[in-house]
Design a protein around this motif. Sequence first.
Motif, PDB file in Angstrom:
ATOM      1  N   SER A 155       0.825  -1.199   0.000  1.00  0.00           N
ATOM      2  CA  SER A 155       0.000   0.000   0.000  1.00  0.00           C
ATOM      3  C   SER A 155       0.863   1.253   0.000  1.00  0.00           C
ATOM      4  O   SER A 155       0.378   2.350  -0.147  1.00  0.00           O
ATOM      5  CB  SER A 155      -0.967  -0.015   1.180  1.00  0.00           C
ATOM      6  OG  SER A 155      -0.306  -0.344   2.365  1.00  0.00           O
TER       7      SER A 155
ATOM      8  N   SER B 266      -1.382   7.498  -1.658  1.00  0.00           N
ATOM      9  CA  SER B 266      -2.253   7.084  -0.564  1.00  0.00           C
ATOM     10  C   SER B 266      -1.792   7.688   0.753  1.00  0.00           C
ATOM     11  O   SER B 266      -2.588   8.042   1.602  1.00  0.00           O
ATOM     12  CB  SER B 266      -2.270   5.564  -0.462  1.00  0.00           C
ATOM     13  OG  SER B 266      -0.959   5.088  -0.362  1.00  0.00           O
TER      14      SER B 266
ATOM     15  N   THR C  86      -4.440  10.149   3.003  1.00  0.00           N
ATOM     16  CA  THR C  86      -5.177   9.604   4.130  1.00  0.00           C
ATOM     17  C   THR C  86      -4.966  10.325   5.453  1.00  0.00           C
ATOM     18  O   THR C  86      -5.827  10.269   6.303  1.00  0.00           O
ATOM     19  CB  THR C  86      -4.787   8.141   4.342  1.00  0.00           C
ATOM     20  OG1 THR C  86      -3.379   8.117   4.445  1.00  0.00           O
ATOM     21  CG2 THR C  86      -5.262   7.283   3.221  1.00  0.00           C
TER      22      THR C  86
ATOM     23  N   LYS D 179      -4.948   2.347   5.231  1.00  0.00           N
ATOM     24  CA  LYS D 179      -4.974   3.783   4.982  1.00  0.00           C
ATOM     25  C   LYS D 179      -4.119   4.520   5.992  1.00  0.00           C
ATOM     26  O   LYS D 179      -3.455   5.487   5.691  1.00  0.00           O
ATOM     27  CB  LYS D 179      -6.412   4.297   5.127  1.00  0.00           C
ATOM     28  CG  LYS D 179      -7.302   3.921   4.003  1.00  0.00           C
ATOM     29  CD  LYS D 179      -8.518   4.835   4.065  1.00  0.00           C
ATOM     30  CE  LYS D 179      -9.732   4.204   3.433  1.00  0.00           C
ATOM     31  NZ  LYS D 179     -10.948   4.771   4.015  1.00  0.00           N
ATOM     32  N   ARG D 180      -4.192   4.054   7.203  1.00  0.00           N
ATOM     33  CA  ARG D 180      -3.580   4.771   8.309  1.00  0.00           C
ATOM     34  C   ARG D 180      -2.060   4.641   8.291  1.00  0.00           C
ATOM     35  O   ARG D 180      -1.334   5.561   8.647  1.00  0.00           O
ATOM     36  CB  ARG D 180      -4.122   4.173   9.593  1.00  0.00           C
ATOM     37  CG  ARG D 180      -3.598   4.829  10.784  1.00  0.00           C
ATOM     38  CD  ARG D 180      -4.662   4.929  11.844  1.00  0.00           C
ATOM     39  NE  ARG D 180      -4.299   6.036  12.697  1.00  0.00           N
ATOM     40  CZ  ARG D 180      -5.138   6.706  13.430  1.00  0.00           C
ATOM     41  NH1 ARG D 180      -6.402   6.399  13.410  1.00  0.00           N
ATOM     42  NH2 ARG D 180      -4.706   7.682  14.178  1.00  0.00           N
TER      43      ARG D 180
ATOM     44  N   PRO E 289       0.177   3.128   5.539  1.00  0.00           N
ATOM     45  CA  PRO E 289       0.487   2.422   4.292  1.00  0.00           C
ATOM     46  C   PRO E 289       1.913   1.878   4.339  1.00  0.00           C
ATOM     47  O   PRO E 289       2.818   2.570   4.788  1.00  0.00           O
ATOM     48  CB  PRO E 289       0.364   3.496   3.215  1.00  0.00           C
ATOM     49  CG  PRO E 289      -0.145   4.712   3.872  1.00  0.00           C
ATOM     50  CD  PRO E 289      -0.095   4.555   5.338  1.00  0.00           C
TER      51      PRO E 289
END
Length: 787
Positions: free
Chosen positions: A277, A455, A459, A532-533, A535
């Motif tokens: 991610s 990302s 985020t 998300k928090r 990656p």
Amino acid sequence: MARRILLVDAYDSFSNNLAALIRQTTNAEVHTIKIDDYTLSKFRGFLKSFDAIVIGPGPGTPTNDEDVGIIPHIYGLPEEEVVPVFGVCLGFQSLCLAFGAGIGRLKVVKHGQSSVITHHRGDIFEGCGVVDAIRYHSLRAEMNEGALGELEVLAVTDDGEGENGEVVMAVKHRRLPFWGVQYHPESCCTNLDGARVVENWWRLATGWLDGKGRVSEALPAGWGVPPERRNLLGVPRKEGGRGLCWQMFHAPCLDIVELCELLEVKRAEKFAMLDSSAKHTGRYTILGVFMPGVTETFTWRVGDEKVSVQTFGKSGRDEVGGNTSFGVWSELAVKMAGFGATGGDGESPFWGGFMGYINYEAGVTGLDVPLASPRGDEKAGRTRIPDLNVTFFHRSIVVDNISGKVWVQSLEVDDEEWVTGMAEKVKLLAAMSITPTTTPPNEVVGGSGVTLPRSTMRTTTTVKEPLFPPSAVEITQPGKEKYMRNVLACQKELAKGESYELCLTAQTTVDLTLPLQEEEDTAWKIYKHLRKRNPAPFAGLYKASGTTLISSSPERFLSWDRDGNFQLRPIKGTVRKSKPDGSIVSRSEAEEILNTPKERAENLMIVDLIRHDLHGVLSGQSDEDGGVKVSKLMGIEEYETVFQLVSVIEGRMGETMRGEGFTGMDVLHRSLPPGSMTGAPKKRSVEILQDIEGTADEGDNCGERAVYSGVFGYWSVCGAGDWSVVIRSMYRFDDEFGSQHQDGSGEGVRKERWRIGAGGAVTALSDAEGEWEEMLTKLNSTLAVFQ
Ligand SMILES: C=C(O[C@@H]1C=C(C(=O)O)C=C[C@H]1O)C(=O)O
Ligand SMILES: NC(=O)CC[C@H](N)C(=O)O
């Protein structure tokens, strides 16, 4: 005929580097034995077959028989049996001790730090200019009149009166062909003039041998390749195999979360995904697709002779193996060898094969260290947890998060229909998304000039809501006092010379109280949020055989490609990005902190250890030198919550070894547990850490690190593999609380216990409060999802 050098290893984590340096500089054959492999009489028997001896570094002290084994006897051999000797660090200290010097402790220990050595250019320092050398020692040789009658001091370094004053760095025996150096010529940060002593020693040693007319005898009968240097498979590589059925298409709009949901992750009892991610190391997302009646999960627990194999959708288990020399490792190699695949797309890293995790404890027993007892599950009355839990996938989906390419692949015979059907579904899913989710390289450049995955940028501001109501979450963190006491306990061992660096860890538990029925599986809910928090390039979700692992690891342990190129990326050195006042640490501030001797020493020790692990398999086997090199030394990488100091070490397994049947798995299983999670030297450090971290009766780590500190990744039928270090992760054992409870109001509830490990490397330069803070920083990168 090549001369032969015997390297006597005192269980150090740098000795293979020394072997490689000797091989390169002398062209001699190097044979390694351990200090306690042979009795003195056996040793004297085969010494005739060697031309010289190198005695390596090691933990402990030369005054303790167990730490040095055969070493003192080498310096005490009758004169007619003497051969030239070169002692390094512990080997050097033993030489000094054997001839009357005292062994004392340094006031300020030197681990992974460099010093300029003063020498007189003669003897083993012939032709050397400035010698800038790395030191790994807590002890020192203290010369006295008696010792000086026997030994001549060739070099010293001056640590200054505030520290250790003048410390002896090299000696030679006045009559006998014995030399020794206190520093480490084999460290990658010792300069070339520092390493040149080995070349000079060899010139002097061969001069001595020629002067005596000593010629070594043939190797004794039965002196062959030691069993641990054979490959897992035990047979040469077979060419060919099943043809892979696959389709590739572009789907830059494909959303990984949606793809997982298409594969029914929300309610899946089993799931396997390796996800990237954050794109600055990882690149691909790899999904294994479970096939009823076909997909097999292999589990093994330390101490078991057999490997358990469970087929998805079938009840019961098969037990296999039990009669191969490498146990479970050979079973995996045999399974893989039966599947060599052909015809996949060269650009896809995974064509099918194993995905899963291997616990820290599996690595520990590989070092011949018995496990602390009782283990966590024995104490808690849980199901026995597997220490190895990997699934062999025939069907897989791979997404390249940079180019937007997607591969749907199957190893099954005549599986075109599934491949086509799945490809259509994935294309449709991608067509329904509107915005591209893949980020072309270099598209988003952060203010500090580093490329940030989009990302990451997106985020930070959007995730605020807690995932679970605070009343449903109960967090039990390690105690601060205890952790700080453990840091000091580690430092006590460092001061004694037992270790150079110890990666201390502790575990936190998070108990969730949840409604009996939920629409989506908790693991998936957490994973989506964490993705998300925090990656991460080595993220992932794995559910199989009663264990669930959610990872957001930044650290690659080991990867290899199908051409035999290996890479390791140890991380050591951590700076938290948010300051206590809420402001953010800039990259240049992070650079300043990470460029200190403390952080650099921490990193260097692991780089040297990793070089040793890699040399151990790749160098000196067949006709290959392994090509081990440090391609990046201490680069700074930026993650969501931390800056990290990262090094890259590479090596190569050539055609000969691969033809003999060696694979990446040979390197992996012999390099566990990851050195960045143990410290150096690995074996002694693991023993010490077990003691300090405690057993299930008393410690914060519940008697085992279990999945934390292990590795998570894949080994593909195409010959490639990639394994991360399980950190910044959480895991749970599905049956930890049974299945359901009643809450106060009589409603049915369910409990889940999640475990998060965190820690950091303790060196002599660490301070206990700082280590506590560092542990919390790492812990919070994942714990934050519950807060
Ligand atoms: C122990 C952890 O991380 C390890 C320790 C590091 C350090 O000491 O700086 C960095 C990365 C990991 O190798 C953890 O994240 O829990
Ligand atoms: N690197 C080494 O060989 C270290 C030797 C000894 N254990 C010391 O700490 O001084």
